[in-house]
Design an enzyme around this catalytic site. Sequence first.
Site, mmCIF file in Angstrom:
data_model
loop_
_atom_site.group_PDB
_atom_site.id
_atom_site.type_symbol
_atom_site.label_atom_id
_atom_site.label_comp_id
_atom_site.label_asym_id
_atom_site.label_seq_id
_atom_site.Cartn_x
_atom_site.Cartn_y
_atom_site.Cartn_z
ATOM 1 N N CYS A 112 24.118 -26.849 -77.498
ATOM 2 C CA CYS A 112 24.512 -26.242 -78.777
ATOM 3 C C CYS A 112 23.398 -25.410 -79.405
ATOM 4 C CB CYS A 112 24.992 -27.316 -79.751
ATOM 5 S SG CYS A 112 26.436 -28.200 -79.162
ATOM 6 N N HIS A 251 23.889 -24.977 -87.159
ATOM 7 C CA HIS A 251 24.912 -25.334 -86.176
ATOM 8 C C HIS A 251 25.907 -26.267 -86.852
ATOM 9 C CE1 HIS A 251 26.995 -26.829 -82.772
ATOM 10 N NE2 HIS A 251 26.370 -28.000 -82.735
ATOM 11 N N ASN A 281 33.248 -28.488 -83.989
ATOM 12 C CA ASN A 281 31.978 -28.141 -83.343
ATOM 13 C C ASN A 281 32.286 -27.264 -82.127
ATOM 14 O OD1 ASN A 281 29.646 -28.029 -81.820
ATOM 15 N ND2 ASN A 281 29.077 -30.167 -82.162
HETATM 16 N N1 COA Z 1 38.330 -42.646 -85.894
HETATM 17 C C1 COA Z 1 38.235 -43.833 -86.489
HETATM 18 N N2 COA Z 1 37.192 -44.661 -86.351
HETATM 19 C C2 COA Z 1 36.191 -44.244 -85.563
HETATM 20 C C3 COA Z 1 36.222 -43.010 -84.886
HETATM 21 C C4 COA Z 1 37.349 -42.201 -85.068
HETATM 22 N N3 COA Z 1 37.472 -40.995 -84.477
HETATM 23 N N4 COA Z 1 35.081 -42.867 -84.180
HETATM 24 C C5 COA Z 1 34.358 -43.988 -84.391
HETATM 25 N N5 COA Z 1 35.027 -44.812 -85.226
HETATM 26 C C6 COA Z 1 34.624 -46.127 -85.728
HETATM 27 C C7 COA Z 1 33.622 -46.816 -84.807
HETATM 28 O O1 COA Z 1 34.284 -47.492 -83.770
HETATM 29 C C8 COA Z 1 32.931 -47.717 -85.764
HETATM 30 O O2 COA Z 1 33.733 -48.846 -85.986
HETATM 31 P P1 COA Z 1 33.074 -50.302 -86.151
HETATM 32 O O3 COA Z 1 32.222 -50.195 -87.410
HETATM 33 O O4 COA Z 1 34.250 -51.193 -86.286
HETATM 34 O O5 COA Z 1 32.258 -50.525 -84.928
HETATM 35 C C9 COA Z 1 32.902 -46.916 -87.060
HETATM 36 O O6 COA Z 1 33.936 -45.950 -86.951
HETATM 37 C C10 COA Z 1 31.577 -46.230 -87.318
HETATM 38 O O7 COA Z 1 31.184 -45.622 -86.095
HETATM 39 P P2 COA Z 1 29.922 -44.724 -85.982
HETATM 40 O O8 COA Z 1 29.799 -44.195 -84.594
HETATM 41 O O9 COA Z 1 28.751 -45.464 -86.592
HETATM 42 O O10 COA Z 1 30.353 -43.549 -86.967
HETATM 43 P P3 COA Z 1 29.477 -42.407 -87.561
HETATM 44 O O11 COA Z 1 29.526 -42.471 -89.011
HETATM 45 O O12 COA Z 1 28.125 -42.335 -86.886
HETATM 46 O O13 COA Z 1 30.316 -41.132 -87.104
HETATM 47 C C11 COA Z 1 30.155 -39.378 -85.508
HETATM 48 C C12 COA Z 1 30.485 -40.844 -85.732
HETATM 49 C C13 COA Z 1 30.326 -39.070 -84.035
HETATM 50 C C14 COA Z 1 31.141 -38.558 -86.317
HETATM 51 C C15 COA Z 1 28.701 -39.099 -85.983
HETATM 52 O O14 COA Z 1 27.829 -40.059 -85.422
HETATM 53 C C16 COA Z 1 28.208 -37.741 -85.607
HETATM 54 O O15 COA Z 1 28.738 -36.740 -86.050
HETATM 55 N N6 COA Z 1 27.136 -37.681 -84.805
HETATM 56 C C17 COA Z 1 26.548 -36.438 -84.394
HETATM 57 C C18 COA Z 1 27.344 -35.925 -83.220
HETATM 58 C C19 COA Z 1 27.020 -34.500 -82.921
HETATM 59 O O16 COA Z 1 26.663 -33.736 -83.788
HETATM 60 N N7 COA Z 1 27.184 -34.125 -81.644
HETATM 61 C C20 COA Z 1 27.020 -32.809 -81.204
HETATM 62 C C21 COA Z 1 25.606 -32.378 -81.236
HETATM 63 S S1 COA Z 1 25.496 -30.699 -80.873
#
Ligand code: COA
Length: 328
Positions: A112, A251, A281
């Site tokens: 990215c 980004h 994204n």
């Molecule tokens: N819908 C509902 N619940 C979801 C879910 C979804 N799509 N994805 C994850 N969850 C749940 C998890 O299972 C977890 O449940 P639990 O507490 O019972 O275990 C809870 O939500 C929190 O999960 P977590 O992974 O800690 O969420 P988060 O707040 O970190 O959000 C992302 C997840 C992926 C949105 C976030 O981490 C993110 O945006 N990260 C950066 C990713 C990125 O930018 N990637 C590209 C880089 S170029």
Amino acid sequence: MPHAAILAVASYLPERRLTNADLERLVDTSDEWIVSRTGICERHVAAPDESTSDLAAKAGAAALARAGVAPAEVDLLIVATSSPDMLFPATACLAARKMGLSCPAFDLSAACTGFIYAIGQATSAIESGRSRTVLVIGADVLTRLIDFTDRGTCILFGDGAGALVMRASEKPGVLGVHLGADGSGADLLSLRAGGSARPCSVEALRDGDNFIKMNGSEVFKFAVRQIPIVTRQALQESGLTVDDVTWLVPHQANTRITATVAERLGIPAARVVERIADVGNTSTASIPLALDALYTGGNLHAGDVLALVGFGAGLTWGAAIVTWTGEE
Ligand code: COA
């Protein structure tokens, strides 16, 4: 030494949209969760007969038209992508054929952050005098690389392409570019199968290694730590501070990442470009898509200072500080 200036920006989005409601029917998620945790409402998905080079060619041709530059004037094409049409030939060569270009053309792989790396390469080529007019494209069709049963990734990504026409100029355009990479974080975000380490095989498919694997929370922490640092480094090398920035164009990966970064940099939300709600994204396309929204909204003016900042798999990161010299 000539400066590298941006003449025009343009972008292309496939027609089909995939909404959060559509995703609710595929995985255990909700519109409320996706919007509140990411800021994404919908994303665009390439048609079955569209591939990355098609999106790249459409964005590239639109940028050339907007700049009033003929294909024959382009002397270098760089396509940043993580989802090439195939391992080789380069997507840049396939897109060049579709745009009627006959110039050196290569793909750039920095996930990215690829679009910022490509601006850095184009700037070096122009400043060295080796190239006069460079077409820089970011294009990705990541929906083809996503496991639509994995709710941790399938909600995030969309398809799209964006392009810049860059040209040698007497006026300063690109003021500074700072890039970085740290391979120790390679496992945090990867697509393992299909290369020399893990060729396509029944076993690779069985393990789902043909899909993007991501540790979301670690990538999140990396992004909010690294983006303010690299933005300040690039600004310092350009002889500027955050107060000089007209628009921060990060980004577009997660609206919470963008908000945290802006807060840490002390840049008010009104000067931060957000373009995630309707596209998700889009990887290498996200920065030019955001810039194009700024341009078509009539909010980009000559002399504006842009901080374009990316991060992604690798891990990679980078920032380009640019004075807008293109059309208003
Ligand atoms: N819908 C509902 N619940 C979801 C879910 C979804 N799509 N994805 C994850 N969850 C749940 C998890 O299972 C977890 O449940 P639990 O507490 O019972 O275990 C809870 O939500 C929190 O999960 P977590 O992974 O800690 O969420 P988060 O707040 O970190 O959000 C992302 C997840 C992926 C949105 C976030 O981490 C993110 O945006 N990260 C950066 C990713 C990125 O930018 N990637 C590209 C880089 S170029």
